[in-house]
Design a protein around this motif. Structure first.
Motif, PDB file in Angstrom:
ATOM      1  N   ARG A   9       0.926  -1.296   0.009  1.00 50.84           N
ATOM      2  CA  ARG A   9       0.113  -0.043  -0.042  1.00 50.84           C
ATOM      3  C   ARG A   9       0.650   1.246  -0.052  1.00 50.84           C
ATOM      4  N   ARG A  10       0.339   2.223  -0.834  1.00 50.23           N
ATOM      5  CA  ARG A  10       1.159   3.608  -0.867  1.00 50.23           C
ATOM      6  C   ARG A  10       0.320   4.475  -0.222  1.00 50.23           C
ATOM      7  N   TRP A  11       1.048   5.584   0.116  1.00 47.22           N
ATOM      8  CA  TRP A  11       0.516   6.567   1.047  1.00 47.22           C
ATOM      9  C   TRP A  11      -0.931   7.296   0.140  1.00 47.22           C
ATOM     10  N   TYR A  12      -0.759   7.323  -1.132  1.00 45.71           N
ATOM     11  CA  TYR A  12      -1.828   7.912  -2.048  1.00 45.71           C
ATOM     12  C   TYR A  12      -3.032   7.170  -2.441  1.00 45.71           C
ATOM     13  N   ASP A  13      -2.929   5.750  -1.788  1.00 44.07           N
ATOM     14  CA  ASP A  13      -4.163   4.812  -2.172  1.00 44.07           C
ATOM     15  C   ASP A  13      -5.013   5.163  -1.420  1.00 44.07           C
ATOM     16  N   CYS A  14      -5.305   6.186  -0.662  1.00 45.43           N
ATOM     17  CA  CYS A  14      -6.402   6.374   0.279  1.00 45.43           C
ATOM     18  C   CYS A  14      -7.005   7.664  -0.599  1.00 45.43           C
ATOM     19  N   LEU A  15      -6.529   8.219  -1.666  1.00 46.14           N
ATOM     20  CA  LEU A  15      -6.913   9.422  -2.525  1.00 46.14           C
ATOM     21  C   LEU A  15      -8.171   8.766  -3.528  1.00 46.14           C
ATOM     22  N   PRO A  16      -8.855   9.669  -4.162  1.00 48.69           N
ATOM     23  CA  PRO A  16      -9.643   9.233  -5.018  1.00 48.69           C
ATOM     24  C   PRO A  16      -9.211   8.351  -6.180  1.00 48.69           C
ATOM     25  N   SER A  17      -9.843   7.276  -6.636  1.00 47.34           N
ATOM     26  CA  SER A  17      -9.022   6.292  -7.469  1.00 47.34           C
ATOM     27  C   SER A  17      -8.755   7.039  -8.924  1.00 47.34           C
ATOM     28  N   SER A  18      -9.371   8.093  -9.093  1.00 51.62           N
ATOM     29  CA  SER A  18      -9.012   8.840 -10.568  1.00 51.62           C
ATOM     30  C   SER A  18      -7.820   9.728 -10.342  1.00 51.62           C
ATOM     31  N   TRP A  19      -7.294   9.747  -8.999  1.00 51.38           N
ATOM     32  CA  TRP A  19      -6.249  10.846  -8.634  1.00 51.38           C
ATOM     33  C   TRP A  19      -4.805   9.972  -8.900  1.00 51.38           C
ATOM     34  N   VAL A  20      -4.944   8.421  -8.443  1.00 48.24           N
ATOM     35  CA  VAL A  20      -3.612   7.658  -8.199  1.00 48.24           C
ATOM     36  C   VAL A  20      -3.019   7.505  -9.387  1.00 48.24           C
ATOM     37  N   PRO A  21      -3.452   7.485 -10.696  1.00 48.71           N
ATOM     38  CA  PRO A  21      -2.652   7.180 -11.731  1.00 48.71           C
ATOM     39  C   PRO A  21      -1.660   8.370 -11.934  1.00 48.71           C
ATOM     40  N   TYR A  22      -2.221   9.737 -11.501  1.00 49.59           N
ATOM     41  CA  TYR A  22      -1.474  10.932 -11.709  1.00 49.59           C
ATOM     42  C   TYR A  22      -0.152  10.872 -10.492  1.00 49.59           C
ATOM     43  N   MET A  23      -0.652  10.317  -9.330  1.00 53.22           N
ATOM     44  CA  MET A  23       0.636  10.218  -8.372  1.00 53.22           C
ATOM     45  C   MET A  23       1.593   9.241  -8.779  1.00 53.22           C
ATOM     46  N   GLU A  24       1.145   8.335  -9.548  1.00 49.07           N
ATOM     47  CA  GLU A  24       2.011   7.303  -9.964  1.00 49.07           C
ATOM     48  C   GLU A  24       2.863   7.981 -11.019  1.00 49.07           C
ATOM     49  N   LEU A  25       2.256   8.765 -11.901  1.00 51.60           N
ATOM     50  CA  LEU A  25       3.016   9.387 -12.986  1.00 51.60           C
ATOM     51  C   LEU A  25       4.019  10.467 -12.401  1.00 51.60           C
ATOM     52  N   CYS A  26       4.050  10.954 -11.086  1.00 51.72           N
ATOM     53  CA  CYS A  26       5.003  11.737 -10.463  1.00 51.72           C
ATOM     54  C   CYS A  26       6.130  10.830  -9.832  1.00 51.72           C
ATOM     55  N   HIS A  27       5.865   9.436  -9.581  1.00 47.96           N
ATOM     56  CA  HIS A  27       6.889   8.638  -9.001  1.00 47.96           C
ATOM     57  C   HIS A  27       7.095   9.208  -7.533  1.00 47.96           C
ATOM     58  N   ILE A  28       5.899   9.434  -6.811  1.00 48.42           N
ATOM     59  CA  ILE A  28       6.185  10.074  -5.514  1.00 48.42           C
ATOM     60  C   ILE A  28       5.596   8.882  -4.303  1.00 48.42           C
ATOM     61  N   SER A  29       5.530   7.858  -4.555  1.00 47.52           N
ATOM     62  CA  SER A  29       5.279   6.914  -3.574  1.00 47.52           C
ATOM     63  C   SER A  29       6.387   7.029  -2.435  1.00 47.52           C
ATOM     64  N   THR A  30       7.773   7.486  -2.557  1.00 51.06           N
ATOM     65  CA  THR A  30       8.394   7.771  -1.766  1.00 51.06           C
ATOM     66  C   THR A  30       9.091   9.140  -1.944  1.00 51.06           C
ATOM     67  N   PRO A  31       9.929  10.109  -1.011  1.00 50.97           N
ATOM     68  CA  PRO A  31      10.266  11.358  -1.485  1.00 50.97           C
ATOM     69  C   PRO A  31      11.587  10.991  -2.156  1.00 50.97           C
ATOM     70  N   ALA A  32      12.102  10.030  -2.629  1.00 50.02           N
ATOM     71  CA  ALA A  32      13.552   9.915  -3.225  1.00 50.02           C
ATOM     72  C   ALA A  32      13.450  10.896  -4.747  1.00 50.02           C
ATOM     73  N   PRO A  33      12.394  10.583  -5.524  1.00 51.79           N
ATOM     74  CA  PRO A  33      12.481  11.321  -6.631  1.00 51.79           C
ATOM     75  C   PRO A  33      12.724  12.710  -6.628  1.00 51.79           C
ATOM     76  N   ILE A  34      11.766  13.327  -5.705  1.00 51.20           N
ATOM     77  CA  ILE A  34      12.099  14.509  -5.474  1.00 51.20           C
ATOM     78  C   ILE A  34      13.476  15.124  -4.943  1.00 51.20           C
ATOM     79  N   PHE A  35      13.900  14.580  -3.934  1.00 50.54           N
ATOM     80  CA  PHE A  35      15.334  14.846  -3.478  1.00 50.54           C
ATOM     81  C   PHE A  35      16.486  14.352  -4.583  1.00 50.54           C
TER      82      PHE A  35
END
Length: 311
Positions: A9-35
Motif C-alpha cells: 500500500r502506498r500513501w496515496y492509495d487513500c486518495l480518489p481512484s482517479s487521482w492515483v494514476p497521476y500520483m504514479e506519474l509523479c513517482h512520489i510513492s517515496t520522496p526520493a525522486p524529489i530529493f
C-alpha cells in the motif's frame, strides 16, 4: 502498481481512484525522486552560504523556495519522461504497469499534466534573482532532451547527471554567487554531484539490463556490461577527488572532510563492493538506501561547516 513496490500500500492509495494514476506519474510513492533533484540545489545553497557568510533566515528562505519549486519540477520531469518512454515501458516487465502504458492516463492528459507542473515550477522563478532564472535553462533543456538520450547514446547517465548536478549552480546563484559556473569551487561541487548521479543511476539501470539489450535501449550498464564495477570504482575516485578539491578551495574543515568526504568514500565504496549487479532487487535496494545515506552525508558535512562558521 509501482515499479518496485509490488502490491504494498502506498500513501496515496487513500486518495480518489482517479487521482492515483497521476500520483504514479509523479513517482512520489517515496520522496526520493524529489530529493534526487533537490539535493544538488541544497548543496549549492549551503556552499554559497558558507562562502558569503549568509544569515540563517536567508538560507532557510531559499531552501524552502527551491524545495517547493523542485516538487513542481519533479512532477513535470517525471510525467514528461514517462510520456516519451511509454513505447519502451510497454516492453519492460518492471515498467509496463506505469499509468501511460497500461492506459490509465492518455498521452494528451500526461502532456497537459506535465505542462501545468512546469508552469508551477516556472512561477517560483519570479521570487528568485533574474540571473538564477537564466541559470535554470541548462537544466530545463537537458531534462527535456533526457528521455531521448537512451536512444541516442550509451551515456544517458551522464546526461541525467548533468541535469541534476546543475542544481548546485542554481542553488549557488540563488544565494548570490554571480555566474557560479565560472568558479572553480562550484564546478567541483557540480562534478561531485554529476559523478554521484552516474554511480547510482548506473546501478539503477542494471535492473532492466537484459531487456534493454533485447529492445535496443542504451545505457552505461549496457555499454560496460561485465566491467561495470570497474567503471563504478573509477567514477567513485572522480567523485571523492571533486569533493576534496571543493573542500580545499573553500577552506572547509574537519567536519566536512570527515562527514562528507570520508562518509561518502565509505558509503559509496561499500555500495560498489556489495551490490550484485546481476540481481535487479539487490540493485534496487542499494540504489534506494545508498542514495539517502550518501545524500545525507554530503548535506551533513556542508551544514556542519556552515553552522560552525555562523556561531
Amino acid at each position: 502498481m509501482s515499479d518496485t513496490q509490488g502490491n504494498r500500500r502506498r500513501w496515496y492509495d487513500c486518495l480518489p481512484s482517479s487521482w492515483v494514476p497521476y500520483m504514479e506519474l509523479c513517482h512520489i510513492s517515496t520522496p526520493a525522486p524529489i530529493f534526487l533533484i533537490y539535493f544538488p540545489h541544497l548543496y549549492g545553497v549551503i556552499y554559497a552560504a558558507i562562502v558569503r557568510n549568509s544569515p540563517v533566515a536567508e538560507v532557510l528562505h531559499m531552501c524552502s523556495v527551491l524545495l517547493t519549486g523542485t516538487i513542481f519540477f519533479s512532477n513535470a520531469a517525471h510525467a514528461w519522461n514517462d510520456l516519451i518512454d511509454a513505447p519502451i515501458d510497454k516492453m519492460i516487465r518492471r515498467t509496463k504497469n506505469r499509468p501511460i502504458p497500461r492506459g490509465a492516463i492518455s498521452p494528451l492528459s500526461a502532456f497537459i499534466f506535465a505542462l501545468i507542473h512546469a508552469f508551477g515550477a516556472a512561477c517560483h522563478l519570479l521570487v528568485l534573482p533574474r540571473d538564477t532564472a537564466i541559470c535554470t535553462l541548462p537544466t530545463v533543456l537537458g531534462t527535456t532532451y533526457y528521455p531521448w538520450a537512451k536512444r541516442h547514446t550509451y551515456f544517458p547517465q551522464v546526461v541525467l547527471g548533468f541535469c541534476l548536478a546543475w542544481g548546485a549552480m542554481v542553488g549557488a546563484s540563488a544565494m548570490g554567487i554571480q555566474q557560479p559556473w565560472t568558479k572553480g569551487t562550484a564546478i567541483c561541487l557540480f562534478l561531485a554531484c554529476l559523478f554521484w548521479t552516474v554511480m547510482y543511476d548506473t546501478i539503477y539501470s542494471h535492473m532492466d539490463l537484459e531487456e534493454d539489450i533485447k529492445i535496443g535501449v542504451k545505457s552505461m550498464a549496457v555499454y560496460f556490461q561485465g566491467k561495470a564495477k570497474l567503471l563504478l570504482w573509477f567514477v567513485l575516485v572522480c567523485m571523492i577527488s571533486s569533493l576534496i578539491l571543493c573542500g580545499n578551495m573553500v577552506g572547509l574543515g574537519r567536519q566536512y572532510m570527515v562527514t562528507t568526504v570520508g562518509g561518502c568514500l565509505a558509503s559509496q565504496a561499500m555500495i560498489v563492493q556489495m551490490v550484485d549487479l546481476k540481481d535487479p532487487q539487490n540493485c534496487w535496494w542499494w540504489f534506494a538506501n545508498g542514495f539517502w545515506v550518501t545524500g545525507g552525508l554530503i548535506a551533513g558535512g556542508l551544514v556542519s561547516e556552515y553552522v560552525i562558521r555562523s556561531v
